[in-house]
Design a protein around this motif. Sequence first.
Motif, mmCIF file in Angstrom:
data_model
loop_
_atom_site.group_PDB
_atom_site.id
_atom_site.type_symbol
_atom_site.label_atom_id
_atom_site.label_comp_id
_atom_site.label_asym_id
_atom_site.label_seq_id
_atom_site.Cartn_x
_atom_site.Cartn_y
_atom_site.Cartn_z
ATOM 1 N N CYS A 175 0.843 -1.200 0.000
ATOM 2 C CA CYS A 175 0.000 0.000 0.000
ATOM 3 C C CYS A 175 0.879 1.250 0.000
ATOM 4 O O CYS A 175 1.808 1.349 0.806
ATOM 5 N N ALA A 176 0.589 2.198 -0.869
ATOM 6 C CA ALA A 176 1.356 3.441 -0.917
ATOM 7 C C ALA A 176 1.160 4.216 0.381
ATOM 8 O O ALA A 176 0.037 4.453 0.803
ATOM 9 N N SER A 177 2.263 4.592 1.017
ATOM 10 C CA SER A 177 2.216 5.420 2.228
ATOM 11 C C SER A 177 2.488 6.879 1.892
ATOM 12 O O SER A 177 2.119 7.765 2.645
ATOM 13 N N ASP A 178 3.153 7.115 0.788
ATOM 14 C CA ASP A 178 3.500 8.461 0.335
ATOM 15 C C ASP A 178 2.649 8.788 -0.887
ATOM 16 O O ASP A 178 2.518 7.955 -1.783
ATOM 17 N N PRO A 179 2.058 9.986 -0.925
ATOM 18 C CA PRO A 179 1.192 10.321 -2.056
ATOM 19 C C PRO A 179 1.929 10.388 -3.398
ATOM 20 O O PRO A 179 1.306 10.264 -4.451
#
Length: 116
Positions: free
Chosen positions: A51-55
Amino acid sequence: PYYVDMNQNLFLQAALHSSDQNLTLFVDTCVASPNSSDFRTLVYELTKSGCASDPGYSLFPSPRSDVARFGFSAFSFVNRFPSVFLRCELLVCRYGDYSSRCYRGCVSRFKRDADS
């Protein structure tokens, strides 16, 4: 070392070198640290459990299943550290095994209510 300016887009590629053509790669977790030997004290998560944690983090299409492509926008640790180091964990799975972790994508874990 690879030198970039702040907010410059970085593109990375990981490739699996194997004679087995039935394998696929999945980017599970990537973290950044100002210390190349310590990825626990001060870290910044780019992605966790797929899952992406940084936009600014993105996965990109790759030409083959044994190649993973991803990228993010360059950043600094509060302008106090001259370098940022990456550590990424990739998973290797059997190609076409849709029950494997590689095919489940982002796995977010939610806490249950006490009465569930």
